[in-house]
Design a protein around this motif. Structure first.
Motif, PDB file in Angstrom:
ATOM      1  N   ILE A 478       9.006  -2.139 -10.217  1.00 51.73           N
ATOM      2  CA  ILE A 478       8.187  -1.075 -10.803  1.00 51.73           C
ATOM      3  C   ILE A 478       7.078  -0.782  -9.804  1.00 51.73           C
ATOM      4  N   GLN A 479       7.090   0.408  -9.262  1.00 52.52           N
ATOM      5  CA  GLN A 479       6.154   0.790  -8.206  1.00 52.52           C
ATOM      6  C   GLN A 479       5.357   2.002  -8.649  1.00 52.52           C
ATOM      7  N   GLY A 480       4.068   1.994  -8.341  1.00 56.47           N
ATOM      8  CA  GLY A 480       3.214   3.125  -8.668  1.00 56.47           C
ATOM      9  C   GLY A 480       2.839   3.902  -7.421  1.00 56.47           C
ATOM     10  N   ASP A 481       3.030   5.219  -7.465  1.00 60.21           N
ATOM     11  CA  ASP A 481       2.698   6.096  -6.347  1.00 60.21           C
ATOM     12  C   ASP A 481       1.794   7.226  -6.844  1.00 60.21           C
ATOM     13  N   ALA A 482       0.654   7.391  -6.191  1.00 57.81           N
ATOM     14  CA  ALA A 482      -0.255   8.482  -6.562  1.00 57.81           C
ATOM     15  C   ALA A 482       0.424   9.832  -6.359  1.00 57.81           C
ATOM     16  N   ALA A 483      -0.100  10.842  -7.037  1.00 62.01           N
ATOM     17  CA  ALA A 483       0.536  12.163  -7.031  1.00 62.01           C
ATOM     18  C   ALA A 483       0.627  12.764  -5.633  1.00 62.01           C
ATOM     19  N   GLY A 484      -0.302  12.418  -4.758  1.00 57.03           N
ATOM     20  CA  GLY A 484      -0.295  13.036  -3.436  1.00 57.03           C
ATOM     21  C   GLY A 484       0.550  12.336  -2.395  1.00 57.03           C
ATOM     22  N   VAL A 485       1.227  11.260  -2.758  1.00 54.20           N
ATOM     23  CA  VAL A 485       2.018  10.503  -1.790  1.00 54.20           C
ATOM     24  C   VAL A 485       3.369  11.177  -1.581  1.00 54.20           C
ATOM     25  N   VAL A 486       3.746  11.324  -0.319  1.00 60.94           N
ATOM     26  CA  VAL A 486       4.999  11.980   0.033  1.00 60.94           C
ATOM     27  C   VAL A 486       5.884  11.004   0.812  1.00 60.94           C
ATOM     28  N   ASP A 487       7.162  10.946   0.426  1.00 56.27           N
ATOM     29  CA  ASP A 487       8.187  10.180   1.149  1.00 56.27           C
ATOM     30  C   ASP A 487       7.866   8.697   1.290  1.00 56.27           C
ATOM     31  N   VAL A 488       7.346   8.096   0.234  1.00 61.96           N
ATOM     32  CA  VAL A 488       7.229   6.643   0.205  1.00 61.96           C
ATOM     33  C   VAL A 488       8.601   6.080  -0.181  1.00 61.96           C
ATOM     34  N   GLU A 489       8.947   4.907   0.324  1.00 64.08           N
ATOM     35  CA  GLU A 489      10.238   4.315   0.011  1.00 64.08           C
ATOM     36  C   GLU A 489      10.183   3.537  -1.302  1.00 64.08           C
ATOM     37  N   HIS A 490      11.313   3.533  -2.005  1.00 63.28           N
ATOM     38  CA  HIS A 490      11.512   2.713  -3.193  1.00 63.28           C
ATOM     39  C   HIS A 490      12.750   1.865  -2.905  1.00 63.28           C
ATOM     40  N   ASP A 491      12.510   0.716  -2.325  1.00 66.63           N
ATOM     41  CA  ASP A 491      13.575  -0.075  -1.722  1.00 66.63           C
ATOM     42  C   ASP A 491      13.890  -1.296  -2.579  1.00 66.63           C
ATOM     43  N   PRO A 492      15.095  -1.394  -3.134  1.00 65.11           N
ATOM     44  CA  PRO A 492      15.431  -2.553  -3.958  1.00 65.11           C
ATOM     45  C   PRO A 492      15.403  -3.867  -3.187  1.00 65.11           C
ATOM     46  N   ARG A 493      15.539  -3.800  -1.863  1.00 58.08           N
ATOM     47  CA  ARG A 493      15.502  -5.032  -1.064  1.00 58.08           C
ATOM     48  C   ARG A 493      14.082  -5.419  -0.659  1.00 58.08           C
ATOM     49  N   GLU A 494      13.124  -4.569  -0.957  1.00 51.97           N
ATOM     50  CA  GLU A 494      11.723  -4.823  -0.636  1.00 51.97           C
ATOM     51  C   GLU A 494      11.501  -5.016   0.865  1.00 51.97           C
ATOM     52  N   ARG A 495      12.204  -4.221   1.651  1.00 55.65           N
ATOM     53  CA  ARG A 495      12.017  -4.235   3.107  1.00 55.65           C
ATOM     54  C   ARG A 495      11.224  -3.029   3.585  1.00 55.65           C
ATOM     55  N   ALA A 496      11.349  -1.918   2.908  1.00 56.19           N
ATOM     56  CA  ALA A 496      10.699  -0.681   3.333  1.00 56.19           C
ATOM     57  C   ALA A 496       9.726  -0.215   2.257  1.00 56.19           C
ATOM     58  N   LEU A 497       8.619   0.362   2.702  1.00 54.75           N
ATOM     59  CA  LEU A 497       7.630   0.924   1.783  1.00 54.75           C
ATOM     60  C   LEU A 497       6.988   2.145   2.432  1.00 54.75           C
ATOM     61  N   VAL A 498       6.123   1.917   3.421  1.00 54.41           N
ATOM     62  CA  VAL A 498       5.513   3.009   4.176  1.00 54.41           C
ATOM     63  C   VAL A 498       6.295   3.175   5.476  1.00 54.41           C
ATOM     64  N   THR A 499       6.817   4.376   5.706  1.00 54.55           N
ATOM     65  CA  THR A 499       7.591   4.658   6.906  1.00 54.55           C
ATOM     66  C   THR A 499       6.874   5.729   7.728  1.00 54.55           C
ATOM     67  N   ALA A 500       7.491   6.093   8.840  1.00 48.14           N
ATOM     68  CA  ALA A 500       6.921   7.135   9.693  1.00 48.14           C
ATOM     69  C   ALA A 500       6.831   8.468   8.953  1.00 48.14           C
ATOM     70  N   ASP A 501       7.648   8.658   7.912  1.00 49.53           N
ATOM     71  CA  ASP A 501       7.660   9.919   7.158  1.00 49.53           C
ATOM     72  C   ASP A 501       6.656   9.936   6.008  1.00 49.53           C
ATOM     73  N   THR A 502       6.059   8.805   5.693  1.00 47.74           N
ATOM     74  CA  THR A 502       5.158   8.714   4.550  1.00 47.74           C
ATOM     75  C   THR A 502       3.768   9.274   4.904  1.00 47.74           C
ATOM     76  N   TYR A 503       3.224  10.068   3.985  1.00 48.21           N
ATOM     77  CA  TYR A 503       1.845  10.521   4.181  1.00 48.21           C
ATOM     78  C   TYR A 503       1.234  10.869   2.822  1.00 48.21           C
ATOM     79  N   VAL A 504      -0.071  11.092   2.829  1.00 45.52           N
ATOM     80  CA  VAL A 504      -0.804  11.449   1.614  1.00 45.52           C
ATOM     81  C   VAL A 504      -1.331  12.861   1.767  1.00 45.52           C
ATOM     82  N   LYS A 505      -1.058  13.698   0.802  1.00 42.90           N
ATOM     83  CA  LYS A 505      -1.519  15.093   0.861  1.00 42.90           C
ATOM     84  C   LYS A 505      -3.042  15.169   0.801  1.00 42.90           C
TER      85      LYS A 505
END
Length: 505
Positions: A478-505
């Motif tokens: 169960i992961q919480g992401d603020a409304a302005g977060v774009v392209d955060v990962e939701h990874d069942p293996r818990e290896r990825a979260l913030v990537t090069a594509d992730t940013y905050v509006k």
């Protein structure tokens, strides 16, 4: 690599009072206050990503420990290989590979630099993998594996003592990240300024926080966010409150009890290969007796725990491997079971930790169930960093653990070996069983595909027949992401979260 995301709506409850954690993310030199429109080179709008994480570092962020998964989730350190959604190996710092018996040859990607500006070479790969292979203890992905690594021009050869079909998958483990030479200058391995990912780890504040800045020389393209500010918030209520108060952009591992207090549009629930298991000490104490282990198994009511503690946001376990591995249920057969004996007031101590907020409640529920069956039960609940060594040393009669089953290689055989082989490095049950070891060895040596899956289920059956472990339920992220977060990962293996594509509006 982008892992598919499954979004499951969660019902929102009536609003509750919000914990105010004023200043939780303050104090960073670059606080993400810029509101620019981007610089044309991959940056989105200049805001830094603020992350509230559950577990603080246990080993100073050494990649040879479980801390490696933090480095991976922050996109700071990288491996030769990554895994796709099905667990198959894909190129990363390696461009490709081929097998010749016990030897695998990996081509190394050109044009990659470490965060200190030095160049990725075959020699740097050899240095990192050799350090991991000769570490004591080894990273658990190398449990039962003897390997040697050498440079061959621009390639690297990995040779194992026995033919191993899983070498590429093993090399995807974050614990086998490739770091610059500077990381290995002391007795411990320091990843600060030594990775190859889109974000450079620049500062670690003990067990309270970490700072990462964008690495503009990243081989895969410039990250969209200028950096990441991490706070470690072990308390689940406080961690969820950082999302409600607007102090965090991403909150990992939101406790079930807090999920309903968040805006349902900000919550993502992802099925994951994680099993909540009661490990029983088979080498010492009451549970050395297989009949008493059977009595404990019969006493456990997992369905009531799922309903009462997890509010239905978990799946009752039918085995060690859960619904995140859908092939397991179709291959599984009923395990042979030992006849139980009456506990007659046997005293047992159950250990667990509060880092995962639900576990103390699970422990209390189990205490009641086992006492009803005739055991006398004492609980010992401590933070994981303070209890792990005792658990591994067999100091408890039983231990409750939330355990990822394909965390390292994408293949459950490695988890089964680590936890249940006589020589396994995470053998909390202190299990030493010839049938189990034989089944685990067979699974480890079987080539990938249907045959390997069948041998893995046979190994699971051998473990379950001992009652050394009582699987109770399979968790969901169960992961919480603020409304302005774009392209955060939701990874069942818990290896990825913030990537090069992730940013905050």
């Amino acid at each position: 690599m982008r892992l598919p995301t499954r979004l499951l709506p969660l019902s929102a409850a009536t609003a509750a009072s919000t914990l105010l954690l004023t200043g939780c993310f303050s104090g960073s030199a670059t606080d993400g206050s810029s509101n620019g429109e981007g610089d044309g080179n991959g940056a989105a709008d200049g805001k830094r990503v603020r992350v509230a994480m559950m577990n603080p570092p246990r080993s100073g962020l050494s990649p040879l420990s479980d801390d490696a998964f933090k480095l991976s989730r922050w996109s700071a350190a990288e491996t030769l290989v990554t895994l796709d959604a099905d667990g198959d190996a894909e190129p990363a710092l390696a461009t490709g590979w081929q097998q010749d018996g016990r030897t695998w040859t990996f081509g190394i990607r050109e044009g990659v630099t470490f965060h200190d500006g030095t160049r990725l070479t075959a020699e740097s790969v050899v240095r990192s993998l050799t350090r991991a292979a000769t570490a004591s203890p080894k990273p658990r992905i190398l449990d039962g594996v003897e390997l040697t690594v050498r440079a061959d021009g621009d390639s690297v050869t990995v040779t194992t003592a026995d033919e191993d079909p899983l070498v590429p998958q093993r090399l995807s483990s974050p614990q086998l990240s490739i770091l610059a030479a500077k990381a290995y200058r002391g007795k411990t391995v320091s990843p600060v300024g030594a990775g190859t990912g889109p974000f450079e780890l620049t500062k670690v504040n003990g067990t309270s926080s970490a700072t990462l800045d964008r690495y503009d020389g990243y081989w895969g393209g410039r990250a969209k966010s200028p950096g990441i500010d991490v706070k470690f918030v072990p308390d689940g209520t406080a961690r969820a409150a950082t999302l409600r108060s607007g102090e965090a952009d991403i909150v990992e591992a939101v406790p079930v009890s807090q999920a309903a207090l968040l805006d349902e549009e900000l919550v993502t629930e992802v099925p994951m290969p994680r099993t909540n298991t009661l490990y029983l000490n088979t080498a010492d104490g009451p549970f050395e007796d297989a009949a008493l282990r059977a009595a404990a198994r019969e006493a456990v009511d997992a369905e009531s725990i799922v309903k009462g503690v997890y509010e239905g946001r978990a799946d009752v376990a039918k085995g060690l491997l859960g619904p995140a591995l859908p092939w397991a249920a179709g291959l599984r057969k009923p395990a042979e079971r030992v006849k139980s004996a009456a506990p007659e007031g046997k005293k047992i101590t159950i250990g667990t930790f509060p880092d995962r907020a639900e576990l103390p409640e699970v422990a209390q529920a189990l205490q009641q169930q086992l006492q009803k069956a005739g055991f006398e039960v004492k609980l010992d609940v401590r933070e994981y960093a303070n209890i792990e060594s005792d658990a591994l040393a067999g100091e408890f009669d039983a231990f409750i653990l939330s355990r990822a089953t394909i965390l390292d290689s994408g293949d459950p055989a490695a988890y089964l070996y680590s936890d249940f082989a006589a020589e396994g490095s995470f053998n909390i049950s202190q299990l030493s069983d010839e049938k189990v070891d034989a089944a685990l060895d067979k699974a480890a040596g079987t080539r990938t595909g249907d045959a390997r899956r069948r041998s893995v289920i046979d190994a699971e059956a051998a473990v379950l027949a001992t009652d050394a472990a009582i699987p109770m339920l399979h968790e969901r992220v169960i992961q919480g992401d603020a409304a302005g977060v774009v392209d955060v990962e939701h990874d069942p293996r818990e290896r990825a979260l913030v990537t090069a594509d992730t940013y905050v509006k």
